[in-house]
Design a protein around this motif. Structure first.
Motif, mmCIF file in Angstrom:
data_model
loop_
_atom_site.group_PDB
_atom_site.id
_atom_site.type_symbol
_atom_site.label_atom_id
_atom_site.label_comp_id
_atom_site.label_asym_id
_atom_site.label_seq_id
_atom_site.Cartn_x
_atom_site.Cartn_y
_atom_site.Cartn_z
ATOM 1 N N ARG A 1 0.849 -1.204 0.000
ATOM 2 C CA ARG A 1 0.000 0.000 0.000
ATOM 3 C C ARG A 1 0.881 1.250 0.000
ATOM 4 O O ARG A 1 1.819 1.360 0.804
ATOM 5 C CB ARG A 1 -0.912 0.006 1.227
ATOM 6 N N TYR A 2 0.559 2.166 -0.899
ATOM 7 C CA TYR A 2 1.207 3.473 -0.944
ATOM 8 C C TYR A 2 0.124 4.524 -0.736
ATOM 9 O O TYR A 2 -0.970 4.425 -1.295
ATOM 10 C CB TYR A 2 1.906 3.691 -2.285
ATOM 11 N N GLU A 3 0.418 5.533 0.063
ATOM 12 C CA GLU A 3 -0.556 6.604 0.268
ATOM 13 C C GLU A 3 0.156 7.937 0.446
ATOM 14 O O GLU A 3 1.300 8.005 0.891
ATOM 15 C CB GLU A 3 -1.437 6.320 1.481
ATOM 16 N N ASP A 4 -0.555 9.002 0.070
ATOM 17 C CA ASP A 4 -0.095 10.350 0.342
ATOM 18 C C ASP A 4 -1.222 11.092 1.041
ATOM 19 O O ASP A 4 -2.131 10.464 1.587
ATOM 20 C CB ASP A 4 0.387 11.056 -0.933
ATOM 21 N N ARG B 1 -4.658 10.363 -1.500
ATOM 22 C CA ARG B 1 -5.106 9.127 -2.136
ATOM 23 C C ARG B 1 -4.254 7.960 -1.676
ATOM 24 O O ARG B 1 -3.249 8.122 -0.984
ATOM 25 C CB ARG B 1 -5.001 9.264 -3.664
ATOM 26 N N PHE B 2 -4.691 6.758 -2.086
ATOM 27 C CA PHE B 2 -3.910 5.567 -1.774
ATOM 28 C C PHE B 2 -4.000 4.571 -2.925
ATOM 29 O O PHE B 2 -4.950 4.591 -3.723
ATOM 30 C CB PHE B 2 -4.369 4.919 -0.460
ATOM 31 N N GLU C 1 -3.228 0.293 -3.618
ATOM 32 C CA GLU C 1 -2.894 -0.995 -3.034
ATOM 33 C C GLU C 1 -2.744 -2.044 -4.129
ATOM 34 O O GLU C 1 -3.598 -2.132 -5.027
ATOM 35 C CB GLU C 1 -3.971 -1.450 -2.044
ATOM 36 N N LYS D 1 -8.556 9.448 0.070
ATOM 37 C CA LYS D 1 -8.738 9.608 1.501
ATOM 38 C C LYS D 1 -9.742 10.738 1.761
ATOM 39 O O LYS D 1 -9.882 11.647 0.928
ATOM 40 C CB LYS D 1 -7.394 9.903 2.156
ATOM 41 N N ARG E 1 3.365 10.796 3.257
ATOM 42 C CA ARG E 1 3.525 9.651 2.363
ATOM 43 C C ARG E 1 3.898 8.424 3.192
ATOM 44 O O ARG E 1 4.841 8.449 3.990
ATOM 45 C CB ARG E 1 4.595 9.922 1.315
#
Length: 369
Positions: free
Chosen positions: A49-52, A55-56, A58, A76, A173
């Motif tokens: 999972r990457y998020e800032d 948004r994210f 997966e 988000k 992040r």
């Protein structure tokens, strides 16, 4: 002696096979100087999972089929925006912003007592549900790079000043790698200028690593890089029969030819006479390129669209795939045997829908000849 020699040779061969198998099963070693951040085999990896701040993304294995990889794209909840209160609000009441509900207003704290001006939080819309889409081969290769996850080097534990210098103090992040059901959380620094080699901090022990520059761009641009945008997994020339249905009528064609050229379509009622109109029409259908793919379980605005025409593909009399084009409230959509759901099409599909009825209607005129 011969029997004993054969036995010895057989034992040596068995040992060699076992050794070869172990080498084949072993995870590839990293480049010189690399350090391991997550030490786990790729087959144990469940989710990345990457998020800032907004948004994210997966990448995850399907619960029913671990060989199938999916991309989940989501937003988000937006952060409330502080809005300065009206200057005349000094009665200790509640200042409301147009459109803000009771849950977003902040009570005045008595501006006449010398306190700070009252603020309210602007009302915000909830984000749309996450969208799940089939992952492509680029996503498959990227997913495997996270177990084991390797970095260019380890910087150890950094003090507060150094963490701030590299951008790890207030970053939003995040990276999460889930292996065997256990999540490992990391903070990601924002590279200067939006590109470069990011710093990664492991939350479990505070150690900081320097990642390679090629690991995160695909996650940051997942919509264009990681989503499988194919309509079919087969190509021109792999089907020998096409059935076109529109306006309550169906027509069957024998197909011949292969990529890169269009296939020839011969009506079943006149197999020695290629239908140029049908061929040109089908070539345009085959080359349809969706603008936006909806996720599995997601419906277009207004619900299920109304089918305009359908193209079925067969090989040796068995179904191979299909294209369904339908009209929704906001335009045309397409769905195939490979897509996870409906995909929105560009404008100009009206002509295809109109001509589909002409393609199937020609059967009556041909039959009367």
């Amino acid at each position: 002696m011969k029997v004993r020699d054969l036995a010895v040779q057989g034992a040596l061969a068995a040992v060699a096979l076992v050794a070869a198998f172990l080498v084949w099963q072993r995870e590839p070693e990293g480049a010189p100087g690399e350090v391991t951040v997550v030490d786990a085999p790729a087959r144990a990896l469940d989710l990345v999972r990457y998020e800032d701040e907004a948004r994210f993304v997966e990448l995850f294995r399907d619960a029913k089929d671990r060989d199938q990889l999916w991309v989940r794209l989501g937003y988000k909840p937006p952060k409330p925006v502080p809005v300065p209160a009206a200057s005349g609000a000094a009665d200790g009441g509640v200042v409301a912003t147009p459109g803000a509900d009771a849950g977003t207003a902040v009570a005045a704290a008595g501006a006449d007592a010398g306190t700070a001006p009252v603020q309210v939080m602007a009302n915000t819309e909830p984000p749309p549900p996450p969208r799940e889409l089939r992952a492509n081969d680029v996503a498959e290769k990227l997913f495997a790079k996270f177990a084991p996850l390797r970095a260019m080097r380890s910087l150890g534990e950094l003090d507060a000043k150094k963490l701030e210098e590299v951008g790890l103090t207030s970053t939003q992040r995040k990276l999460t790698v889930t292996v065997g059901g256990k999540a490992q959380d990391f903070s990601l620094a924002s590279p200067a200028g939006g590109w470069g080699t990011p710093y990664l901090k492991r939350e479990a022990d505070g150690r900081v690593f320097l990642l390679g520059p090629a690991l995160l761009p695909d996650l940051e641009n997942a919509t264009s890089r990681l989503v499988d945008r194919r309509l079919h997994t087969f190509d021109l020339g792999e089907f020998d029969e096409v059935v076109i249905t529109a306006a309550g009528a169906s027509r069957t064609f024998t197909a011949s030819g292969k990529a890169p050229g269009p296939v020839n379509l011969m009506p079943k009622e006149s197999p020695d006479r290629p239908d140029e109109f049908a061929r040109n029409w089908h070539d345009r259908v085959w080359r349809l390129m969706p603008l936006d793919f909806l996720g599995r379980g997601e419906q277009p605005p207004g619900g299920e669209p109304e089918e305009s025409f359908r193209v079925e593909y067969r090989r040796d009399g068995k179904p191979l795939g299909e294209v369904r084009v339908a009209r929704g409230n906001d335009g045309f959509y397409v769905r195939t045997e490979h897509t996870t759901g409906w995909a929105r099409l560009h404008s100009g599909v009206d002509n295809l829908a109109t001509e589909a009825a002409k393609v199937t209607a020609q059967v009556s005129s041909s039959a009367g000849k």
